[in-house]
Design a protein around this motif. Structure first.
Motif, PDB file in Angstrom:
ATOM      1  N   VAL A  30       0.671  -1.057  -0.085  1.00  0.00           N
ATOM      2  CA  VAL A  30      -0.052  -0.053  -0.037  1.00  0.00           C
ATOM      3  C   VAL A  30       0.849   1.171  -0.139  1.00  0.00           C
ATOM      4  CG1 VAL A  30      -1.630   1.514   1.293  1.00  0.00           C
ATOM      5  CG2 VAL A  30      -1.792  -1.128   1.345  1.00  0.00           C
ATOM      6  N   ALA A  31       0.261   2.472  -0.651  1.00  0.00           N
ATOM      7  CA  ALA A  31       1.253   3.601  -0.713  1.00  0.00           C
ATOM      8  C   ALA A  31       0.316   4.772  -0.506  1.00  0.00           C
ATOM      9  CB  ALA A  31       2.229   3.572  -2.059  1.00  0.00           C
ATOM     10  N   LEU A  32       0.736   5.834   0.304  1.00  0.00           N
ATOM     11  CA  LEU A  32      -0.259   6.949   0.280  1.00  0.00           C
ATOM     12  C   LEU A  32       0.408   7.864  -0.422  1.00  0.00           C
ATOM     13  CD1 LEU A  32      -0.884   6.967   4.344  1.00  0.00           C
ATOM     14  CD2 LEU A  32      -2.121   5.988   2.466  1.00  0.00           C
ATOM     15  N   ASN A  33      -0.648   8.694  -0.984  1.00  0.00           N
ATOM     16  CA  ASN A  33      -0.237   9.741  -1.581  1.00  0.00           C
ATOM     17  C   ASN A  33       0.189   9.496  -3.031  1.00  0.00           C
ATOM     18  OD1 ASN A  33      -0.499  12.584  -2.035  1.00  0.00           O
ATOM     19  ND2 ASN A  33       1.927  12.897  -1.493  1.00  0.00           N
ATOM     20  N   SER A  35      -0.373   8.997  -7.030  1.00  0.00           N
ATOM     21  CA  SER A  35      -1.385   9.640  -7.751  1.00  0.00           C
ATOM     22  C   SER A  35      -2.219   8.607  -8.753  1.00  0.00           C
ATOM     23  CB  SER A  35      -0.775  10.440  -8.974  1.00  0.00           C
ATOM     24  OG  SER A  35       0.355   9.537  -9.538  1.00  0.00           O
ATOM     25  N   ALA A  37      -3.671   5.165  -8.245  1.00  0.00           N
ATOM     26  CA  ALA A  37      -4.018   3.907  -7.143  1.00  0.00           C
ATOM     27  C   ALA A  37      -3.312   2.560  -7.574  1.00  0.00           C
ATOM     28  CB  ALA A  37      -5.420   3.825  -6.663  1.00  0.00           C
ATOM     29  N   ASN A  61       1.404  12.655  -5.758  1.00  0.00           N
ATOM     30  CA  ASN A  61       0.417  13.641  -6.366  1.00  0.00           C
ATOM     31  C   ASN A  61       0.908  14.963  -6.553  1.00  0.00           C
ATOM     32  OD1 ASN A  61      -2.326  12.221  -6.500  1.00  0.00           O
ATOM     33  ND2 ASN A  61      -2.276  12.421  -4.128  1.00  0.00           N
ATOM     34  N   ASP A  64       3.092  17.601  -4.274  1.00  0.00           N
ATOM     35  CA  ASP A  64       3.242  17.093  -3.024  1.00  0.00           C
ATOM     36  C   ASP A  64       4.267  15.932  -3.044  1.00  0.00           C
ATOM     37  OD1 ASP A  64       0.759  15.996  -0.285  1.00  0.00           O
ATOM     38  OD2 ASP A  64       2.907  16.198  -0.221  1.00  0.00           O
ATOM     39  N   GLU A  66       5.560  13.919  -0.733  1.00  0.00           N
ATOM     40  CA  GLU A  66       5.713  12.963   0.018  1.00  0.00           C
ATOM     41  C   GLU A  66       5.033  11.665  -0.409  1.00  0.00           C
ATOM     42  OE1 GLU A  66       4.167  15.209   3.656  1.00  0.00           O
ATOM     43  OE2 GLU A  66       4.928  13.303   4.683  1.00  0.00           O
ATOM     44  N   GLU A 103       1.423  -1.281  11.457  1.00  0.00           N
ATOM     45  CA  GLU A 103       0.804  -1.022  10.528  1.00  0.00           C
ATOM     46  C   GLU A 103      -0.001   0.122  10.457  1.00  0.00           C
ATOM     47  OE1 GLU A 103      -2.176  -4.232   9.690  1.00  0.00           O
ATOM     48  OE2 GLU A 103      -0.804  -5.947  10.124  1.00  0.00           O
ATOM     49  N   ASP A 106       0.125   6.443   9.185  1.00  0.00           N
ATOM     50  CA  ASP A 106       0.016   7.767   7.820  1.00  0.00           C
ATOM     51  C   ASP A 106       0.844   8.611   8.073  1.00  0.00           C
ATOM     52  OD1 ASP A 106      -3.059   9.371   9.429  1.00  0.00           O
ATOM     53  OD2 ASP A 106      -0.907   8.961  10.342  1.00  0.00           O
ATOM     54  N   PHE A 107       0.490   9.811   7.325  1.00  0.00           N
ATOM     55  CA  PHE A 107       1.577  10.755   7.331  1.00  0.00           C
ATOM     56  C   PHE A 107       2.079  11.653   8.566  1.00  0.00           C
ATOM     57  CE2 PHE A 107       3.061  10.652   3.113  1.00  0.00           C
ATOM     58  CZ  PHE A 107       1.987  10.437   2.313  1.00  0.00           C
ATOM     59  N   SER A 108       0.823  11.714   9.316  1.00  0.00           N
ATOM     60  CA  SER A 108       1.208  12.370  10.620  1.00  0.00           C
ATOM     61  C   SER A 108       1.959  11.770  11.729  1.00  0.00           C
ATOM     62  CB  SER A 108      -0.211  13.034  11.235  1.00  0.00           C
ATOM     63  OG  SER A 108      -1.123  11.725  11.600  1.00  0.00           O
ATOM     64  N   ASP A 109       1.427  10.206  11.577  1.00  0.00           N
ATOM     65  CA  ASP A 109       2.459   9.510  12.429  1.00  0.00           C
ATOM     66  C   ASP A 109       3.760   9.472  11.935  1.00  0.00           C
ATOM     67  OD1 ASP A 109      -0.282   6.872  12.562  1.00  0.00           O
ATOM     68  OD2 ASP A 109       0.091   8.490  13.745  1.00  0.00           O
TER      69      ASP A 109
ATOM     70  N   LYS B  99      -8.595   7.395  12.107  1.00  0.00           N
ATOM     71  CA  LYS B  99      -7.192   7.221  12.251  1.00  0.00           C
ATOM     72  C   LYS B  99      -6.988   6.055  13.270  1.00  0.00           C
ATOM     73  CE  LYS B  99      -3.177   9.585  13.517  1.00  0.00           C
ATOM     74  NZ  LYS B  99      -2.269  10.486  13.155  1.00  0.00           N
ATOM     75  N   LYS B 104      -6.652  -1.751  11.688  1.00  0.00           N
ATOM     76  CA  LYS B 104      -5.955  -1.008  10.641  1.00  0.00           C
ATOM     77  C   LYS B 104      -6.152  -1.519   9.338  1.00  0.00           C
ATOM     78  CE  LYS B 104      -4.084   1.674  14.021  1.00  0.00           C
ATOM     79  NZ  LYS B 104      -4.623   2.884  14.189  1.00  0.00           N
ATOM     80  N   LYS B 133      -7.394  12.552   0.403  1.00  0.00           N
ATOM     81  CA  LYS B 133      -6.972  11.961  -0.598  1.00  0.00           C
ATOM     82  C   LYS B 133      -5.749  11.366  -0.481  1.00  0.00           C
ATOM     83  CE  LYS B 133      -5.970  11.343  -5.474  1.00  0.00           C
ATOM     84  NZ  LYS B 133      -5.952  12.213  -6.977  1.00  0.00           N
ATOM     85  N   LYS B 134      -4.734  12.263   0.361  1.00  0.00           N
ATOM     86  CA  LYS B 134      -3.324  12.095   0.684  1.00  0.00           C
ATOM     87  C   LYS B 134      -3.203  10.623   1.877  1.00  0.00           C
ATOM     88  CE  LYS B 134       1.065  14.065   2.138  1.00  0.00           C
ATOM     89  NZ  LYS B 134       1.389  15.259   2.477  1.00  0.00           N
ATOM     90  N   ASN B 135      -4.288  10.895   2.764  1.00  0.00           N
ATOM     91  CA  ASN B 135      -4.502   9.889   3.685  1.00  0.00           C
ATOM     92  C   ASN B 135      -5.163   8.635   3.241  1.00  0.00           C
ATOM     93  OD1 ASN B 135      -2.797  10.732   5.914  1.00  0.00           O
ATOM     94  ND2 ASN B 135      -4.051  12.594   5.721  1.00  0.00           N
ATOM     95  N   ASN B 136      -5.629   8.540   1.727  1.00  0.00           N
ATOM     96  CA  ASN B 136      -6.357   7.446   1.638  1.00  0.00           C
ATOM     97  C   ASN B 136      -7.715   7.358   2.111  1.00  0.00           C
ATOM     98  OD1 ASN B 136      -6.440   5.660  -0.327  1.00  0.00           O
ATOM     99  ND2 ASN B 136      -5.269   3.961   0.914  1.00  0.00           N
ATOM    100  N   SER B 165      -9.645   6.612  -8.181  1.00  0.00           N
ATOM    101  CA  SER B 165     -10.425   5.462  -8.549  1.00  0.00           C
ATOM    102  C   SER B 165     -11.759   5.153  -8.302  1.00  0.00           C
ATOM    103  CB  SER B 165      -9.204   4.364  -8.394  1.00  0.00           C
ATOM    104  OG  SER B 165      -9.403   3.911  -6.922  1.00  0.00           O
TER     105      SER B 165
END
Lengths: 204, 453
Positions: A30-33, A35, A37, A61, A64, A66, A103, A106-109, B99, B104, B133-136, B165
């Motif tokens: 899985v990848a976040l951000n 462009s 999916a 994207n 951005d 990151e 697992e 996310d970005f903030s973590d 979150k 998870k 979107k960034k955080n899916n 998508s």
């Protein structure tokens, strides 16, 4: 093909060293951000195909840079080194932070947590550079999360290949992952005559 | 069967007091929320749904994502309506709640009901969308209630920014007759990406075909015999209708044809309506009779307009067919009621009972009754009015089971007679009379030393 080893590649098959590719659970990557999916899966391929972008590549994207890539393995592995092939014109990632066995990051973590190890990357368009890990910290890795916070100035970050070198053990960290729990009895598993045919079904 | 954690954001701002969605916007929302929760938990039992408010006392989470439907339904009670909705704060809080979900592995989804005007401009909304979107996180928006010029565009821009998508959707629901939940059932918000769970798909099918649903509201899979019986009796009834119509057409000529056909239609409509009420009384005795009748009357009238479909009649015919199998005299009584109704809608049932020979024939058909018994004759002679005839019938029937059926038939009888024609008051009167007489029967029976069968 230049190689980091002190021998020429014709004699020794470098691909065998990068065998951790076989132990990556690619469908669950899985990848976040990203462009597109699902494009994160295209980044994991055999060593010989690392410069081959026909299968697609991972791009973040617009605007951005990151990226966050979550890599689960089919069994516990020991990661010796990591190689990343980025895109041209400043779209290569400049830093990499790694987290182990977490697992749902996310970005903030990722921005707040202390990574297991952090690297400054160089542009590695030919895939010849690899980054060693502190091996003692990378024993028994069930999943690996790579966070690329910025790049070399491009609008987006492009990654064509991520290679992992190391050893696979036969252990599985998370044996219970294969069991299906039944939190609530699912009526479709216990079909009675009156409940087939749809409509509102109540489970008390 | 996607594994999902969903946060539903409810708009409980002042604009929700409006009644353009029946019964009020807020209530329509609550119904829709209940439906969505049901659909989500049905499609995958490990799905969790949480609920939060965007206005009222402020942005607060009422229920954290849980798979317990009861909690979700309970939290919707006693929600106050007021203040203004704070969309950006609500989405942030929803993200935070998602979150910290327990599992998870679940995908994150936010469903927002937006009924009040949107005060943010497009840029702000787009940044919100990009962050999601960034955080899916996927976002579904239900745009209803207040409409100003820019609201649909703004919300479309938001959904486009979030969408990756095709996992995010927006639905615009204009005010109108259909309930909010009915409109939502057929949208991708309910059916999800794969195009439907069993719940959503069947609910959508039911809503789409309206009242008909399956033919005669009976699922052939659930009860094939009943469905078959209904279909056969419908064909029978249709044949009968055609015969009547044909005869009517032949008898009169020219301009009169139409009138006769319509009058015979109304007669048959009455016949349909009464057996229909008969059948419904048989099936659901505890429902308010008046509502049934009004509804059936409308249905009957609608059917006479359509001139052909006789669904109610078929239901009645099927009920009658089943009854005939069970008990002869029950069928006889029902048949009698149909015939009398078709003769004239003003028929007086007491006339029928006064016909001695007819009563005798009924009594003779009952097992365990000898019409030549002197006590029977005496009782008959002293009787007048249908209530006491009922009692006489009951008195002489030794078998308890038959007695119950006879009571049932006579209750039905009285119901269709009086509630259909005289609406309520006389029906109550007759019921009171009947119960008094029943009491009399009990005391009389006890005195005579007859045991209950």
């Amino acid at each position: 093909m230049a190689c980091l080893h002190d021998h020429s590649c014709e004699d020794h098959n470098c691909a065998a060293d990068w065998s951790l590719f076989n132990h990556i659970d690619v469908p669950k990557v899985v990848a976040l951000n990203e462009s597109v999916a699902g494009s994160a899966k295209s980044v994991f391929k055999p060593w010989e195909q690392r410069l081959d972008t026909s299968g697609g590549f991972l791009e973040s994207n617009e605007g951005d840079p990151e990226l966050l890539v979550f890599i689960p393995f089919t069994s516990d592995v020991k990661v010796k080194s990591i190689s990343v092939v980025g895109g041209p014109d400043g779209t290569s990632p400049s830093r990499m932070r790694a987290f182990i066995n977490r697992e749902g990051i996310d970005f903030s973590d990722a921005q707040n947590m202390q990574p297991v190890q952090e690297w400054e990357l160089a542009e590695n368009l030919r895939g010849v550079l690899e980054y060693q890990t502190r091996y003692s910290r990378f024993q028994g890795v069930a999943n690996l999360t790579l966070h690329f916070p910025d790049n070399f100035g491009g609008d987006a970050t492009k990654i064509y290949y991520i290679g992992l070198r190391g050893e696979a053990t036969q252990n599985k960290r998370d044996v219970v992952a294969t069991i299906v729990y039944e939190i609530m009895p699912n009526p479709s598993d216990h079909k009675t005559k009156s409940e087939t045919g749809g409509g509102f079904s109540h489970v008390e | 069967m996607v594994l999902e954690a969903t946060m539903i954001c409810i708009d409980n701002s002042e604009w929700m007091r409006n009644g353009d969605y029946a019964p009020s916007r807020f209530q329509a929302q609550a119904d829709a929320v209940n439906l969505i929760c049901g659909a989500k938990t049905q499609s995958n039992p490990e799905n969790t749904v949480g609920v939060m408010t965007m206005a009222g006392k402020g942005v607060r989470v009422l229920v954290t994502p849980t798979s317990d439907l009861g909690k979700i339904l309970a939290c919707m009670h006693g929600l106050e309506v007021g203040a203004e909705a704070n969309l950006s704060a609500a989405i942030q809080v929803a993200q935070l709640a998602l979150k910290h979900r327990q599992n998870k592995r679940q995908q994150q989804r936010i469903i927002a009901f937006i009924g009040s005007p949107v005060k943010y401009d497009k840029k702000v909304l787009e940044t919100i969308g990009k962050k999601l979107k960034k955080n899916n996180v996927s976002l579904d928006i239900v745009d209803f209630g207040e409409t100003d010029d820019e609201k649909p565009e703004k919300l479309e821009a938001l959904v486009t920014a979030v969408n990756s998508s095709d996992s995010s959707h927006i639905v615009h629901v204009p005010p109108g007759e259909n309930a909010l939940s009915d409109v939502l059932i057929s949208t991708p918000i309910f059916t999800g990406e794969e195009g439907g769970s069993g719940f959503a798909a069947s609910a959508a099918a039911a809503a789409a075909t309206g009242a008909a649903g399956f033919e005669f509201d009976v699922d052939p899979n659930v009860d094939p015999e009943l469905a078959l019986a209904l279909r056969l009796s419908m064909e029978e009834e249709r044949a009968r209708q055609e015969a009547i119509a044909k005869k009517a057409a032949e008898e009169s000529s020219g301009a009169e044809n139409k009138d006769h056909a319509s009058s015979s239609n109304t007669d048959s409509v009455m016949a349909e309506a009464e057996p229909a009420s008969n059948a419904t009384a048989d099936d659901k005795k505890d429902q308010p009779k008046d509502d049934d009748d009004a509804h059936l009357l409308q249905q009957a009238l609608a059917m006479s307009m359509e001139e052909g479909s006789s669904g109610a009649a078929s239901v009645a015919d099927a009920a009658m067919a089943e009854a005939a199998v069970d008990d002869q005299d029950l069928a006889l009584a029902l048949q009698m009621s149909v015939q009398d109704a078709s003769i004239s809608s003003q028929s007086d049932m007491s006339k029928v009972f006064e016909d001695r020979s007819f009563v005798t024939s009924i009594l003779s058909s009952l097992p365990g009754v000898d019409p030549n018994d002197p006590s029977v004759k005496d009782l008959l002679a002293s009787l007048h009015g249908q209530g006491e005839v009922c009692i006489s019938l009951l008195f002489f029937v030794e078998d308890c089971y038959i007695k119950i059926l006879v009571v049932l038939c006579l209750c039905v009888f009285l119901h269709l007679l009086f509630s259909f024609m005289l609406k309520g008051f006389v029906f109550l009167l007759e019921t009171a009379k009947l119960s008094y007489l029943l009491w009399k029967l009990n005391s009389f029976t006890r005195r005579q030393g007859y045991g209950y069968g």
